[in-house]
Design a protein around this motif. Structure first.
Motif, PDB file in Angstrom:
ATOM      1  N   TRP A 139       0.858  -1.177   0.000  1.00 46.29           N
ATOM      2  CA  TRP A 139       0.000   0.000   0.000  1.00 46.29           C
ATOM      3  C   TRP A 139       0.895   1.228   0.000  1.00 46.29           C
ATOM      4  N   HIS A 140       0.791   2.041  -1.038  1.00 49.61           N
ATOM      5  CA  HIS A 140       1.556   3.285  -1.178  1.00 49.61           C
ATOM      6  C   HIS A 140       3.054   3.077  -0.987  1.00 49.61           C
ATOM      7  N   GLY A 141       3.593   2.046  -1.643  1.00 51.79           N
ATOM      8  CA  GLY A 141       5.026   1.813  -1.634  1.00 51.79           C
ATOM      9  C   GLY A 141       5.574   1.162  -0.378  1.00 51.79           C
ATOM     10  N   ARG A 142       4.700   0.774   0.518  1.00 47.62           N
ATOM     11  CA  ARG A 142       5.138   0.102   1.739  1.00 47.62           C
ATOM     12  C   ARG A 142       4.498  -1.273   1.805  1.00 47.62           C
ATOM     13  N   TRP A 143       5.151  -2.181   2.486  1.00 51.25           N
ATOM     14  CA  TRP A 143       4.700  -3.562   2.571  1.00 51.25           C
ATOM     15  C   TRP A 143       4.165  -3.817   3.971  1.00 51.25           C
ATOM     16  N   PHE A 144       2.870  -4.143   4.066  1.00 49.96           N
ATOM     17  CA  PHE A 144       2.226  -4.395   5.356  1.00 49.96           C
ATOM     18  C   PHE A 144       2.252  -5.896   5.648  1.00 49.96           C
ATOM     19  N   VAL A 145       2.754  -6.232   6.844  1.00 56.38           N
ATOM     20  CA  VAL A 145       3.019  -7.620   7.203  1.00 56.38           C
ATOM     21  C   VAL A 145       2.326  -7.978   8.524  1.00 56.38           C
ATOM     22  N   PRO A 146       1.235  -8.754   8.474  1.00 52.35           N
ATOM     23  CA  PRO A 146       0.618  -9.228   9.715  1.00 52.35           C
ATOM     24  C   PRO A 146       1.570 -10.207  10.419  1.00 52.35           C
ATOM     25  N   HIS A 147       1.737 -10.025  11.709  1.00 51.01           N
ATOM     26  CA  HIS A 147       2.682 -10.859  12.464  1.00 51.01           C
ATOM     27  C   HIS A 147       2.161 -11.044  13.875  1.00 51.01           C
ATOM     28  N   LEU A 148       2.563 -12.105  14.508  1.00 53.96           N
ATOM     29  CA  LEU A 148       2.204 -12.372  15.901  1.00 53.96           C
ATOM     30  C   LEU A 148       2.503 -11.163  16.788  1.00 53.96           C
ATOM     31  N   ARG A 149       3.530 -10.380  16.462  1.00 54.65           N
ATOM     32  CA  ARG A 149       3.932  -9.210  17.241  1.00 54.65           C
ATOM     33  C   ARG A 149       3.180  -7.939  16.841  1.00 54.65           C
ATOM     34  N   GLY A 150       2.278  -8.031  15.876  1.00 54.39           N
ATOM     35  CA  GLY A 150       1.498  -6.867  15.446  1.00 54.39           C
ATOM     36  C   GLY A 150       1.524  -6.701  13.941  1.00 54.39           C
ATOM     37  N   LEU A 151       0.854  -5.662  13.461  1.00 51.49           N
ATOM     38  CA  LEU A 151       0.866  -5.354  12.036  1.00 51.49           C
ATOM     39  C   LEU A 151       2.089  -4.493  11.759  1.00 51.49           C
ATOM     40  N   LEU A 152       3.039  -5.049  11.018  1.00 47.70           N
ATOM     41  CA  LEU A 152       4.304  -4.374  10.760  1.00 47.70           C
ATOM     42  C   LEU A 152       4.307  -3.754   9.374  1.00 47.70           C
ATOM     43  N   VAL A 153       5.133  -2.728   9.212  1.00 48.02           N
ATOM     44  CA  VAL A 153       5.310  -2.086   7.915  1.00 48.02           C
ATOM     45  C   VAL A 153       6.782  -2.192   7.543  1.00 48.02           C
ATOM     46  N   TYR A 154       7.037  -2.770   6.378  1.00 49.78           N
ATOM     47  CA  TYR A 154       8.394  -2.895   5.852  1.00 49.78           C
ATOM     48  C   TYR A 154       8.526  -1.903   4.714  1.00 49.78           C
ATOM     49  N   GLN A 155       9.578  -1.085   4.755  1.00 48.42           N
ATOM     50  CA  GLN A 155       9.787  -0.107   3.690  1.00 48.42           C
ATOM     51  C   GLN A 155      11.232  -0.191   3.226  1.00 48.42           C
ATOM     52  N   ASP A 156      11.409  -0.470   1.930  1.00 48.13           N
ATOM     53  CA  ASP A 156      12.738  -0.547   1.331  1.00 48.13           C
ATOM     54  C   ASP A 156      13.230   0.881   1.095  1.00 48.13           C
ATOM     55  N   LEU A 157      14.401   1.206   1.631  1.00 49.09           N
ATOM     56  CA  LEU A 157      14.963   2.542   1.486  1.00 49.09           C
ATOM     57  C   LEU A 157      16.103   2.579   0.477  1.00 49.09           C
ATOM     58  N   GLY A 158      16.167   1.568  -0.389  1.00 54.36           N
ATOM     59  CA  GLY A 158      17.222   1.518  -1.403  1.00 54.36           C
ATOM     60  C   GLY A 158      18.577   1.251  -0.783  1.00 54.36           C
ATOM     61  N   GLN A 159      19.571   2.044  -1.164  1.00 50.54           N
ATOM     62  CA  GLN A 159      20.932   1.840  -0.673  1.00 50.54           C
ATOM     63  C   GLN A 159      21.077   2.145   0.811  1.00 50.54           C
ATOM     64  N   GLN A 160      20.096   2.798   1.382  1.00 51.34           N
ATOM     65  CA  GLN A 160      20.155   3.120   2.813  1.00 51.34           C
ATOM     66  C   GLN A 160      19.613   1.992   3.672  1.00 51.34           C
ATOM     67  N   GLY A 161      19.204   0.882   3.062  1.00 50.68           N
ATOM     68  CA  GLY A 161      18.702  -0.254   3.823  1.00 50.68           C
ATOM     69  C   GLY A 161      17.186  -0.319   3.805  1.00 50.68           C
ATOM     70  N   PHE A 162      16.605  -0.613   4.953  1.00 50.42           N
ATOM     71  CA  PHE A 162      15.167  -0.736   5.045  1.00 50.42           C
ATOM     72  C   PHE A 162      14.716  -0.304   6.429  1.00 50.42           C
ATOM     73  N   LEU A 163      13.423  -0.122   6.562  1.00 50.11           N
ATOM     74  CA  LEU A 163      12.844   0.316   7.817  1.00 50.11           C
ATOM     75  C   LEU A 163      11.660  -0.579   8.128  1.00 50.11           C
ATOM     76  N   ILE A 164      11.643  -1.148   9.329  1.00 54.17           N
ATOM     77  CA  ILE A 164      10.506  -1.938   9.792  1.00 54.17           C
ATOM     78  C   ILE A 164       9.929  -1.229  11.004  1.00 54.17           C
ATOM     79  N   THR A 165       8.633  -0.915  10.925  1.00 51.36           N
ATOM     80  CA  THR A 165       7.976  -0.206  12.016  1.00 51.36           C
ATOM     81  C   THR A 165       6.628  -0.857  12.298  1.00 51.36           C
ATOM     82  N   ASP A 166       6.063  -0.493  13.430  1.00 50.60           N
ATOM     83  CA  ASP A 166       4.691  -0.882  13.764  1.00 50.60           C
ATOM     84  C   ASP A 166       3.781  -0.005  12.925  1.00 50.60           C
ATOM     85  N   SER A 167       2.682  -0.557  12.431  1.00 48.53           N
ATOM     86  CA  SER A 167       1.806   0.214  11.543  1.00 48.53           C
ATOM     87  C   SER A 167       1.140   1.389  12.233  1.00 48.53           C
ATOM     88  N   THR A 168       1.102   1.390  13.562  1.00 52.87           N
ATOM     89  CA  THR A 168       0.471   2.509  14.253  1.00 52.87           C
ATOM     90  C   THR A 168       1.410   3.685  14.331  1.00 52.87           C
TER      91      THR A 168
END
Length: 168
Positions: A139-168
């Motif tokens: 959704w809007h360039g981010r990947w939403f991942v349901p997980h036992l620990r909550g709804l996570l958001v994975y965002q690829d930042l290119g050469q800077q790596g990636f960011l995983i956050t809680d969807s809230t």
């Protein structure tokens, strides 16, 4: 999954469970030798969970691509990567930009153009669950991942790596 204007449906890996297709003329037909699990279109190919053998290990937890006719076994890549631990089941498959995402009990894996499939969420590996990563969605360039620990958001930042956050 729709690929080349045809709907393909996988029934899994049971005896006699081969893929089906429905053409634009609404005609259904069953394949007689290709078994697939989850499917996703990525980089103009149909990718699917498929039985894969690498280094003497055979598992249904690998992914392979097909550029032409998914109903022809010879059109699939000989062997794509085995994703993570060969014994850990795949729970979903999807694509966004330059990455094919593979959800498994132990977290989110990514397959890139080099056909390497690292675990993108190693910190979540201890929280294995059969429902982890089911129904992942972009959704809007981010990947939403349901997980036992909550709804996570994975965002690829290119050469800077990636960011995983809680969807809230």
């Amino acid at each position: 999954q729709v690929f080349n204007d045809t709907l393909y449906v996988s029934l899994g890996f049971g005896a006699g469970d081969y893929i089906w297709k429905r053409t634009l003329a609404n005609v259904w037909s069953q394949d007689d030798d290709v078994q697939l699990g989850y499917m996703a279109v990525w980089k103009e190919r149909l990718w699917a969970q498929k039985s894969t053998t690498q280094n003497g290990v055979t598992t249904n937890n690998g992914v392979q691509g097909c550029a032409n006719d998914p109903m022809a076994a010879a059109d699939w890549t000989s062997n794509g990567p085995i994703v993570g631990d060969p014994g850990t089941p795949i729970t979903s498959l999807g694509a966004l930009a330059d990455m094919l995402y593979v959800g498994k009990y132990d977290g989110l894996h990514g397959v890139d153009a080099s056909a390497i499939a690292p675990l993108l969420t190693p910190e979540l590996r201890p929280y294995r669950d059969a429902n982890n990563c089911r129904n992942m969605v972009a959704w809007h360039g981010r990947w939403f991942v349901p997980h036992l620990r909550g709804l996570l958001v994975y965002q690829d930042l290119g050469q800077q790596g990636f960011l995983i956050t809680d969807s809230t």
